[in-house]
Scaffold this motif. Sequence first.
Motif, PDB file in Angstrom:
ATOM      1  N   ARG A 204       0.847  -1.191   0.000  1.00  0.00           N
ATOM      2  CA  ARG A 204       0.000   0.000   0.000  1.00  0.00           C
ATOM      3  C   ARG A 204       0.880   1.238   0.000  1.00  0.00           C
ATOM      4  NH1 ARG A 204      -3.848   0.727   5.080  1.00  0.00           N
ATOM      5  NH2 ARG A 204      -4.532  -1.308   4.294  1.00  0.00           N
ATOM      6  N   VAL A 205       0.505   2.232  -0.796  1.00  0.00           N
ATOM      7  CA  VAL A 205       1.143   3.548  -0.776  1.00  0.00           C
ATOM      8  C   VAL A 205       0.023   4.565  -0.664  1.00  0.00           C
ATOM      9  CG1 VAL A 205       2.578   5.211  -2.018  1.00  0.00           C
ATOM     10  CG2 VAL A 205       3.083   2.764  -2.197  1.00  0.00           C
ATOM     11  N   GLU A 206       0.142   5.475   0.300  1.00  0.00           N
ATOM     12  CA  GLU A 206      -0.936   6.433   0.563  1.00  0.00           C
ATOM     13  C   GLU A 206      -0.350   7.836   0.717  1.00  0.00           C
ATOM     14  OE1 GLU A 206      -4.439   7.160   3.936  1.00  0.00           O
ATOM     15  OE2 GLU A 206      -3.369   5.249   3.834  1.00  0.00           O
ATOM     16  N   ASN A 207      -0.957   8.803   0.057  1.00  0.00           N
ATOM     17  CA  ASN A 207      -0.569  10.199   0.231  1.00  0.00           C
ATOM     18  C   ASN A 207      -1.115  10.708   1.555  1.00  0.00           C
ATOM     19  OD1 ASN A 207       0.746  10.349  -2.237  1.00  0.00           O
ATOM     20  ND2 ASN A 207      -1.046  11.115  -3.320  1.00  0.00           N
ATOM     21  N   ILE A 208      -0.231  11.316   2.354  1.00  0.00           N
ATOM     22  CA  ILE A 208      -0.628  11.883   3.640  1.00  0.00           C
ATOM     23  C   ILE A 208      -0.711  13.396   3.558  1.00  0.00           C
ATOM     24  CG2 ILE A 208       0.029  12.094   6.079  1.00  0.00           C
ATOM     25  CD1 ILE A 208      -0.901   9.303   5.198  1.00  0.00           C
ATOM     26  N   TYR A 209       0.243  13.998   2.856  1.00  0.00           N
ATOM     27  CA  TYR A 209       0.228  15.453   2.667  1.00  0.00           C
ATOM     28  C   TYR A 209       0.614  15.732   1.228  1.00  0.00           C
ATOM     29  CZ  TYR A 209       1.291  20.404   3.120  1.00  0.00           C
ATOM     30  OH  TYR A 209       1.314  21.761   2.947  1.00  0.00           O
ATOM     31  N   LEU A 210      -0.361  16.266   0.450  1.00  0.00           N
ATOM     32  CA  LEU A 210      -0.187  16.412  -0.989  1.00  0.00           C
ATOM     33  C   LEU A 210       0.347  15.072  -1.500  1.00  0.00           C
ATOM     34  CD1 LEU A 210       1.289  20.030  -1.114  1.00  0.00           C
ATOM     35  CD2 LEU A 210      -1.095  19.336  -1.447  1.00  0.00           C
ATOM     36  N   ASP A 211       1.419  15.099  -2.278  1.00  0.00           N
ATOM     37  CA  ASP A 211       2.074  13.819  -2.589  1.00  0.00           C
ATOM     38  C   ASP A 211       3.544  13.880  -2.204  1.00  0.00           C
ATOM     39  OD1 ASP A 211       2.929  15.478  -4.621  1.00  0.00           O
ATOM     40  OD2 ASP A 211       2.933  13.905  -6.141  1.00  0.00           O
ATOM     41  N   VAL A 212       3.853  14.675  -1.159  1.00  0.00           N
ATOM     42  CA  VAL A 212       5.241  14.801  -0.709  1.00  0.00           C
ATOM     43  C   VAL A 212       5.487  14.131   0.645  1.00  0.00           C
ATOM     44  CG1 VAL A 212       5.616  16.901  -2.036  1.00  0.00           C
ATOM     45  CG2 VAL A 212       4.886  17.087   0.342  1.00  0.00           C
ATOM     46  N   VAL A 213       4.437  13.715   1.328  1.00  0.00           N
ATOM     47  CA  VAL A 213       4.566  12.850   2.498  1.00  0.00           C
ATOM     48  C   VAL A 213       3.673  11.642   2.240  1.00  0.00           C
ATOM     49  CG1 VAL A 213       4.214  12.564   4.971  1.00  0.00           C
ATOM     50  CG2 VAL A 213       5.019  14.756   4.084  1.00  0.00           C
ATOM     51  N   LYS A 214       4.269  10.459   2.273  1.00  0.00           N
ATOM     52  CA  LYS A 214       3.534   9.231   1.973  1.00  0.00           C
ATOM     53  C   LYS A 214       3.773   8.185   3.061  1.00  0.00           C
ATOM     54  CE  LYS A 214       4.134   9.609  -3.090  1.00  0.00           C
ATOM     55  NZ  LYS A 214       2.746   9.764  -3.541  1.00  0.00           N
ATOM     56  N   THR A 215       2.786   7.318   3.250  1.00  0.00           N
ATOM     57  CA  THR A 215       3.040   6.072   3.965  1.00  0.00           C
ATOM     58  C   THR A 215       3.228   4.977   2.916  1.00  0.00           C
ATOM     59  OG1 THR A 215       0.664   5.659   4.237  1.00  0.00           O
ATOM     60  CG2 THR A 215       1.820   6.680   6.070  1.00  0.00           C
ATOM     61  N   ILE A 216       4.189   4.124   3.185  1.00  0.00           N
ATOM     62  CA  ILE A 216       4.548   3.030   2.273  1.00  0.00           C
ATOM     63  C   ILE A 216       4.560   1.748   3.094  1.00  0.00           C
ATOM     64  CG2 ILE A 216       6.308   2.130   0.699  1.00  0.00           C
ATOM     65  CD1 ILE A 216       7.439   5.091   0.689  1.00  0.00           C
ATOM     66  N   GLU A 217       3.783   0.777   2.680  1.00  0.00           N
ATOM     67  CA  GLU A 217       3.791  -0.539   3.314  1.00  0.00           C
ATOM     68  C   GLU A 217       4.214  -1.557   2.255  1.00  0.00           C
ATOM     69  OE1 GLU A 217       0.218  -1.484   5.453  1.00  0.00           O
ATOM     70  OE2 GLU A 217      -0.216   0.643   5.782  1.00  0.00           O
ATOM     71  N   ALA A 218       5.177  -2.378   2.594  1.00  0.00           N
ATOM     72  CA  ALA A 218       5.696  -3.351   1.626  1.00  0.00           C
ATOM     73  C   ALA A 218       6.049  -4.653   2.325  1.00  0.00           C
ATOM     74  CB  ALA A 218       6.915  -2.784   0.889  1.00  0.00           C
ATOM     75  N   ILE A 219       6.216  -5.698   1.537  1.00  0.00           N
ATOM     76  CA  ILE A 219       6.399  -7.054   2.030  1.00  0.00           C
ATOM     77  C   ILE A 219       7.678  -7.659   1.430  1.00  0.00           C
ATOM     78  CG2 ILE A 219       5.404  -9.392   2.019  1.00  0.00           C
ATOM     79  CD1 ILE A 219       3.778  -7.482   3.662  1.00  0.00           C
ATOM     80  N   LYS A 220       8.373  -8.461   2.252  1.00  0.00           N
ATOM     81  CA  LYS A 220       9.409  -9.349   1.722  1.00  0.00           C
ATOM     82  C   LYS A 220       8.738 -10.684   1.437  1.00  0.00           C
ATOM     83  CE  LYS A 220      13.803 -11.582   2.899  1.00  0.00           C
ATOM     84  NZ  LYS A 220      14.937 -11.637   3.860  1.00  0.00           N
ATOM     85  N   ASP A 221       8.594 -11.001   0.179  1.00  0.00           N
ATOM     86  CA  ASP A 221       7.872 -12.221  -0.206  1.00  0.00           C
ATOM     87  C   ASP A 221       8.572 -13.470   0.320  1.00  0.00           C
ATOM     88  OD1 ASP A 221       5.584 -11.291  -1.525  1.00  0.00           O
ATOM     89  OD2 ASP A 221       6.726 -10.918  -3.370  1.00  0.00           O
ATOM     90  N   ARG A 222       7.775 -14.470   0.612  1.00  0.00           N
ATOM     91  CA  ARG A 222       8.322 -15.771   0.992  1.00  0.00           C
ATOM     92  C   ARG A 222       8.911 -16.434  -0.260  1.00  0.00           C
ATOM     93  NH1 ARG A 222       6.223 -16.980   6.039  1.00  0.00           N
ATOM     94  NH2 ARG A 222       4.386 -15.738   6.595  1.00  0.00           N
ATOM     95  N   SER A 223      10.067 -17.045  -0.129  1.00  0.00           N
ATOM     96  CA  SER A 223      10.698 -17.680  -1.289  1.00  0.00           C
ATOM     97  C   SER A 223      10.085 -19.055  -1.535  1.00  0.00           C
ATOM     98  CB  SER A 223      12.192 -17.804  -1.067  1.00  0.00           C
ATOM     99  OG  SER A 223      12.463 -18.472   0.141  1.00  0.00           O
TER     100      SER A 223
END
Length: 203
Positions: A184-203
């Motif tokens: 997930r990527v979400e704009n918090i303030y305009l598009d210059v502050v973002k939250t980024i959620e990411a995963i390390k996939d299982r091999s």
Amino acid sequence: MDVRTQNKWDRASRTYDFFAAVDNRRLGGEKQRLLARVQGKTLHVAAGTGNDFKFLPPGADIVSIDISPKMLERAKLKAANYEGSIELREADVCSLDYPEATFDTVATVFTFCSVPKPIAGLRELYRVLKPGGQILMMEHVRGSAIGPVGVMLDLMTPLTRKFGPELNRETVGNVQKAGFRLRRVENIYLDVVKTIEAIKDRS
């Protein structure tokens, strides 16, 4: 250890709480919402003076690192008051002294606008994260939706990097280059502050 970066943040520790309080008034709720997703053994990158400890959920098992010993000295009291476990350690995110697959979660707040080699740092976080683990980030990034904003941040960055963050990082792309899969990527303030959620996939 990157001594130049360490010295910069040692100097910044004297005024860090003032600027953090400004961020808290605007973004404290968003920080809490992001950090509420912390699960399992967690690496918190860039402890600073401990400002963000109050946004962590109670009862968590946290290792909080910072490159600056003076920041960590100021963070000790806040760590002691946290309702859970926070271990403070001096460390450079680009060279971590942890085995592969140590942590379930990595959390960063306004960190990768200041790491001199951001992709190298993110790759280290990928290495120490367990397969299936998550990275939770709130970051200043280069705005692209509003063209003049991105140009302005490019112009400001040579000045701001001398005492703090770089404002024109392409952090979402850097996260992907380090091997993570975006959740997930979400704009918090305009598009210059973002939250980024990411995963390390299982091999």
